[in-house]
Each structure stands twice: as C-alpha cells, then as structure tokens.
Enzyme design. Structure first.
Site, short mmCIF file in Angstrom:
data_model
loop_
_atom_site.label_atom_id
_atom_site.label_comp_id
_atom_site.label_asym_id
_atom_site.label_seq_id
_atom_site.Cartn_x
_atom_site.Cartn_y
_atom_site.Cartn_z
N LYS A 258 -55.59 3.01 -103.34
CA LYS A 258 -55.60 3.95 -102.22
C LYS A 258 -54.17 4.12 -101.74
O LYS A 258 -53.63 3.28 -101.02
CB LYS A 258 -56.46 3.46 -101.05
N GLY B 71 -57.41 8.52 -98.90
CA GLY B 71 -58.15 8.25 -97.68
C GLY B 71 -57.33 7.57 -96.62
O GLY B 71 -56.19 7.17 -96.84
N GLY C 10 -56.74 4.51 -93.70
CA GLY C 10 -56.93 3.08 -93.65
C GLY C 10 -58.22 2.62 -92.99
O GLY C 10 -58.92 1.75 -93.52
N PRO C 11 -58.57 3.16 -91.80
CA PRO C 11 -59.75 2.65 -91.11
C PRO C 11 -61.07 2.87 -91.86
O PRO C 11 -62.05 2.18 -91.57
CB PRO C 11 -59.74 3.46 -89.80
N GLY D 146 -59.48 2.20 -96.60
CA GLY D 146 -58.82 0.91 -96.72
C GLY D 146 -59.72 -0.23 -96.29
O GLY D 146 -59.81 -1.27 -96.96
N GLU E 14 -47.23 -7.46 -98.28
CA GLU E 14 -45.80 -7.20 -98.12
C GLU E 14 -45.67 -6.34 -96.88
O GLU E 14 -46.01 -5.16 -96.91
CB GLU E 14 -45.23 -6.54 -99.38
N CYS F 157 -38.47 -1.45 -95.42
CA CYS F 157 -38.92 -2.66 -94.74
C CYS F 157 -37.86 -3.75 -94.71
O CYS F 157 -37.84 -4.57 -93.78
CB CYS F 157 -40.19 -3.19 -95.40
N GLU G 78 -39.80 -3.58 -85.38
CA GLU G 78 -39.38 -2.79 -86.53
C GLU G 78 -39.40 -1.31 -86.15
O GLU G 78 -40.46 -0.76 -85.83
CB GLU G 78 -40.31 -3.05 -87.72
#
Length: 474
Positions: free
Chosen positions: A171, A202, A204-205, A208, A246, A280, A380
C-alpha cells in the site's frame, strides 16, 4: 496512466470493489493529475488472499529463480528510469535534477545491492554447536510506504520480500501513488508469479489498518510517522505479527570548531534543504561550537539567502514544493512556533515565497539561537527548516544530541578522526555520518528509540523478512 483507479492483484489489474475516489495533485501547480480509488477492507482482503495462495508455491522457489526475476526487473527499471523520475517530479514536486540523480537512482542502487546480498545470504548453516539452522521466508507481508522517497522505500520493502520467498501486499502513499503503479507494471513484466506481489491504493485508517490487523498477514513493514507507526504496532499486536518500523527523526548535526566553516556550514544547510526538507534523517538540528557560532550564523544566513525555490520541471539545484496542503500547513505552524518562542529568524519565515501564488512552496528557513526545549528542536518539521543551537564542550554537544525521543541519524563535522570516533560511539542513533558522508546501498538503515526498529537494506534487510528454524538431531 492506463491503470489509474485499478489495483494489481493476483497478476492482473482489477477494478476495485470500492468506489471511493481521491484526486492526485501536482504540488507545484495544485492541479489534478488523475484519480485513484481508495481500497475498502474487502479490496485488501482480496489482495491478501491472493498473496496467501501464492505463498505456498512461491516460498518454494529457488534463489536462482528469484535472482532471475530480479535481474529482469533491474533491466526493465533501467529502461523506464526516466519515466520513474519524471513521475516523481510530477506527483511529489522533487526538482527534475534531484529526481533523476537521487530519487530514481535509489531504485537502481538498492535493487542492484539486493541482488548481490541475495547471492551471499546463507539460508542454511551449521552452528558452532553442530546443529542446523535454516532461514525461511516469514510469510505474507504487508508493506506500507511513504511519499517523500517513494521508489526508494518501495524497493527497500518489496524487493527483500520477493527476494526471500515471501509474498506481499503493497500500500503506497495515496499522495504519490503513480510511481508505485509503474513499479507494479515492471514487476509484472519481469515475470514474477501471480500473487507474489499485489498492490492496492488507499488511506492509512482503512487500507493500512486492515493490513495491520489482518490475520493472514505475518509481517508488517512500515515507513512513515511515529504516530502512525504506533497505531500499526497496536493493530498488529492482536495477531503477534512481526513489525518493522522506519519512523521519524530529529537528527543532530554537531559542528566542532576545527572545521572549515564555509564548507561545513554550507553543506549542513543544503543537506536540510534537499528534497524540500522532506527527509527523515535530515540534519535539522545544527549544533555549533560556541567559539565559531557567530561566524557559522553568518555563513548559514548567506547560504540560506542564496537558496532558491522554483518550478520542479526545470533543471537545477533549487527547492521544490512540499507534497500537499496538509504538509504545507504543518510546516507553517512550526515555523510560526519558532518565531513565537523567540528563536532568531535568519532567513525565510512564514508564508509562501515572494511571487508564488500557486503550489505548496515554503520559504527556506533558518533559525538561530534555538534551545533544545523549543518545538522546532523537539518536533520533526519535515520541511526546509534549520535550527541552530550553540554548545560549549564535547560533553554538552553529546548531551544535547541525545536529548530527543528520536534516534535515526546523527552527523559529526570535524577533521579530527579520533574525536569523531569518540563522539560517534556515544550518540544514540542508528546511523552516524561523518563530514558529509551518505549511507551506501547495502548498509542497514534504521534507528533507535522512537525512530523505529528493524533495518532496511542489504543482508540485514533480507534477514528481517525471514524466520529462523532450528533442526535438532540426535
């Protein structure tokens, strides 16, 4: 794109069950590129079922067979390299020079290295005590990848899964879905068996979370925010899946007073501005020894003022837009927080660059006189924002560097090899980069603390997708 709106399941492009659509936006123009379909739970179930069926036979393929498919994929990727780079420029906003030299290049470098690593991987070995150890594919893997380095992360998850004999469901980020479709086309052309690789688009909620909770998924591999990583871990815990993460970072960059100030400060600023700050492990906290701090601030200000923002379709070293209006708003909020908390604004600030009306462009921003309790030093930002923090002693630098919930990367700038080694060993980070070095393909990529667990790349990345079986003999 011909397959936009479709999913790749069991070796075919199929029409989704879901009818929910989402626009894919060009972040430089805010124009709609195309639409994708957002998977429902039933769509994910179909993809997982295909992967589960395929695992029985695919897990029994030989290393030689899998190497053949990977070599095919490498040749196809090289042939379509420019298409990948141009697609990333369009949907992410990465400037075309950067897309060709860095974004798309990561797909080649990691795939080439995984081929080398697979040839070196020991799937059987006799331990020192004389017993037999086997390394076997872990099973059906759910793979969730981010938008900021899309092909890089797809390759770092899909390839070790397929290389080790696992089957998978990918995904990709719904904000950068088109490069994932290209990669699915390449995997199909390379000849991998139907069901070994599957892909749904799709959010995440729904998509995922369904993958994370699914009883037939054996392992989840996720790259993204720490917040989402925590949610995936909780969802996966019901079935005791392996979870590799990660996640975010707030990497310290320690600049000692024995450096070439012009060279190291310029490098440090530009390293944050690369990819519009959407990296990141970017060295966003610049810790500068107080004896050179004032000079470093002057250099940083000049470098920041020289940085330009512009059209990502044009060649050059300029900065492109952020990926979305959501990311734009987040970065604006944190820039304003830096101003409100009393940091000295050297360059940039809130709002869009001058003469910019459309696109999610932000001003490249540098703050001086930051302390490690400010939000811009703790959170971040994921934008082109540098925070400069003074320190006096080596011990203080280490203390400030480690004073963070993250531990992905840390940077050291000094020509003193002994000092670099001494400090590096005291930093709580998964990677320490000295004097402008970069991670090489094959080196394990990952972090400590809330930056995640597991490692991606090379032999370590392959081993994450394998189970250990012991055979004990009389």
């Amino acid at each position: 794109m011909d397959n936009a709106g479709k999913f790749y399941i069991n070796g075919k492009w199929v029409d989704p069950i879901s009818s929910e659509k989402m626009d894919v936006i060009n972040p430089a123009t805010e124009e709609v590129i195309t639409q994708i379909t957002l998977a429902s739970e039933k769509d994910v179930d179909l993809a997982v079922a295909a992967a589960k069926r395929a695992f029985e036979s695919y897990s029994q393929t030989t290393v030689e067979q899998r190497l053949g498919w990977l070599e095919n994929l490498l040749a196809i990727y090289k042939r379509r390299y420019a298409e990948v780079a141009d697609t990333i420029t369009t949907e992410l906003g990465a400037p075309t020079t950067m897309s060709h030299e860095q974004q798309a290049a990561a797909g080649t470098a990691h795939l080439e290295d995984f081929i080398v690593a697979l040839k070196k991987l020991k799937t059987e070995e006799i331990l020192y005590n004389g017993e037999l150890l086997l390394r076997e594919p872990i099973g059906v893997c759910g793979l969730i990848t981010p938008w900021n380095w899309p092909i890089n992360q797809i390759v770092l998850k899909v390839i070790p899964a397929l290389a080790t004999g696992c089957t998978c469901v990918l995904k990709p980020s719904e904000f950068t879905p088109l490069n994932a479709m290209l990669y699915a086309e390449m995997i199909h052309e390379a000849g991998f068996p139907a069901g070994a690789f599957n892909m749904v688009q799709g959010a995440g909620p729904v998509a995922g979370a369904t993958l994370s909770r699914h009883p037939d998924i054996t392992m989840m591999s996720f790259t993204g925010s720490t917040r989402a990583g925590k949610a995936i871990t909780k969802d996966a815990s019901e079935n005791i899946k392996r979870v590799t993460l990660e996640l975010g970072g707030k990497s310290p960059n320690i600049v000692f007073d024995d450096v070439d100030i012009e060279d190291r400060i310029a490098w440090s600023v530009n390293a944050v501005f690369n990819n519009s700050g959407q990296t990141c492990d970017a060295p966003t906290r610049m810790l500068v020894q107080r004896s050179i701090y004032d000079d470093a601030v002057k250099v940083a200000k000049r470098v920041g003022e020289q940085a330009s923002v512009g059209d990502p379709t044009k060649e050059g070293s300029h900065i492109g837009p952020l990926v979305s209006h959501i990311q734009f708003d987040r970065v604006q909020t944190l820039i304003q927080a830096g101003i409100d908390e009393g940091a000295t604004l050297l360059v940039g600030g809130a709002g869009k660059p001058d003469d910019t009306n459309e696109g999610y462009f932000v001003k490249p921003t540098i703050f001086a006189d930051v302390n490690n309790n400010m939000r811009i030093a703790r959170e971040e930002i994921f934008g082109p924002v540098v925070s400069m923090i003074p320190f006096d002693t080596e011990e203080e630098a280490i203390e400030i560097a480690n004073d963070t919930p993250y531990g992905l990367a840390a940077y050291i700038q000094t020509p003193d090899a002994k000092k670099a080694d001494r400090v590096a060993r005291k930093l709580r980070a998964g990677m320490v980069l000295l004097n402008g070095s970069s991670p090489l393909a094959g080196s394990p990529f990952g972090g400590y603390k809330q930056s995640g667990n597991g490692r991606e790349g090379g032999l370590f990345g392959l081993e994450d997708f394998m189970e250990i079986k012991m055979i004990h003999k009389l």
